[in-house]
Design an enzyme around this catalytic site. Structure first.
Site, PDB file in Angstrom:
ATOM      1  N   ASP A  91      52.068   6.194  28.635  1.00  0.00           N
ATOM      2  CA  ASP A  91      53.321   5.672  29.190  1.00  0.00           C
ATOM      3  C   ASP A  91      53.094   4.207  29.577  1.00  0.00           C
ATOM      4  OD1 ASP A  91      56.158   6.438  30.309  1.00  0.00           O
ATOM      5  OD2 ASP A  91      55.142   5.487  31.996  1.00  0.00           O
ATOM      6  N   HIS A 145      56.835  14.071  26.465  1.00  0.00           N
ATOM      7  CA  HIS A 145      56.344  12.765  26.911  1.00  0.00           C
ATOM      8  C   HIS A 145      54.976  12.810  27.576  1.00  0.00           C
ATOM      9  CE1 HIS A 145      56.414   8.681  28.278  1.00  0.00           C
ATOM     10  NE2 HIS A 145      56.341   9.038  29.542  1.00  0.00           N
TER      11      HIS A 145
END
Length: 315
Positions: A94, A293
């Site tokens: 991320d 994610h």
């Protein structure tokens, strides 16, 4: 606690051998890598994961301008030095991925290899990112919401545990079972959390103990982490000298096929072209089926195997 770059960073550490620095994303902490420590250490590496600036037990500077990409890369460079090393592998997920990629871009002399999870290598656009997303999504893209002073800070801090539970489930592969990946848009005046599902039962890969650890790390709120987003346009300005520059160190990219980030506008096309754009890319990007994610948490075994193979090949 380690003194680096004018602040203190809290780190977790295990193992000995070539240094591997693991950089978490938003809204996370060093704990996001807890399933990587043992396997990487057993494979012969010294593994260090900091709470990055603004997170957890590390310092939270008040100045928004203290969270630029140059500050974040500076923290990594200073951390490597403070740990007594001249070079290290840098791995990020991320927001940690852009920090890792930029560390390799700006200080290739200190990077043995770089790996990014979820967020692909940076190729600087021709326009500032906030204005671009504001125009494309009529001000509803989450980056633009995060740049409204105090709005997301207050919404997320109202009930930290619920905020984190919703975030982790909503962006997971478990929540995208129909295969549809929605753009992260926020309705004006409504906030973001109201539109996120709140699971009755957490996914198997994210336990109540994980949520406890994460909740504790946000006891100081979300302003420090959100300040990273408030420097997106400033980062674009600061990195003008590296426009069209390519990462030259050995690189690995791993992502999930249900991750919302690789589905951002223009990103699928970028990922497809990566082997041609980056000669240093080690093999094709690794695509994990059914993964959302939270790459290294949702698919720890596959991520560990890919990382260990990459690290050992370039040690």
């Amino acid at each position: 606690m380690i003194d680096v770059n004018g602040i203190q960073l809290h780190i977790a550490e295990q193992g000995s051998g070539p240094l591997v620095v693991l950089l978490h994303g938003f809204p996370e902490s060093w704990h996001s890598w807890h399933q990587q420590f043992g396997p990487l250490a057993e494979a012969g590496f010294r593994v260090v994961a900091p709470d990055q600036r603004g997170y957890g037990r590390s310092d939270h500077p008040d100045d928004v301008g203290a969270y630029t990409i140059l500050h974040l890369v500076g923290d990594v460079v200073a951390l490597i030095r403070a740990l007594g090393e001249d070079k290290a592998f840098v791995v990020g997920h991320d927001w940690g991925a852009p920090v890792a990629w930029h560390t390799a871009l700006l200080r290739p002399d200190m990077v043995l290899g770089v790996a990014g999870l979820s967020v692909p290598p940076p190729f600087r656009g021709t326009q500032p990112p906030l204005a671009t997303m504001d125009k494309r999504f009529d001000g509803r893209f989450y980056w633009n919401y995060f740049n409204r002073p105090g709005a997301a800070d207050a919404e997320f801090a109202k009930d930290v545990r619920t905020t984190l539970r919703k975030f982790f489930y909503a962006a997971s592969g478990d929540a995208a079972t129909d295969g549809e990946i929605m753009q992260p848009l926020v309705n004006p005046g409504q906030g973001w959390l109201e539109t996120m599902p709140d699971p009755d039962v957490l996914p198997e890969w994210f336990t109540e103990a994980d949520l406890d650890a994460l909740t504790e790390s946000f006891s100081q709120g979300f302003t420090g982490p959100l300040n990273w987003y408030r420097n997106l346009d400033r980062n674009w300005e600061l990195t003008a000298a590296w426009h069209n520059a390519v990462i030259t160190r050995p690189a690995l990219y791993v992502y999930g096929d249900r991750d919302l980030v690789p589905a951002f506008p223009g990103t699928p096309e970028l990922i497809e072209k990566l082997p041609h754009l980056m000669p240093s890319l080690w093999r094709e990007p690794v695509k994990l089926a059914g993964c959302g994610h939270w790459t290294q948490q949702e698919r720890p075994n596959e991520v560990n195997a890919a990382l260990i193979e990459f690290l050992q090949a370039h040690s």
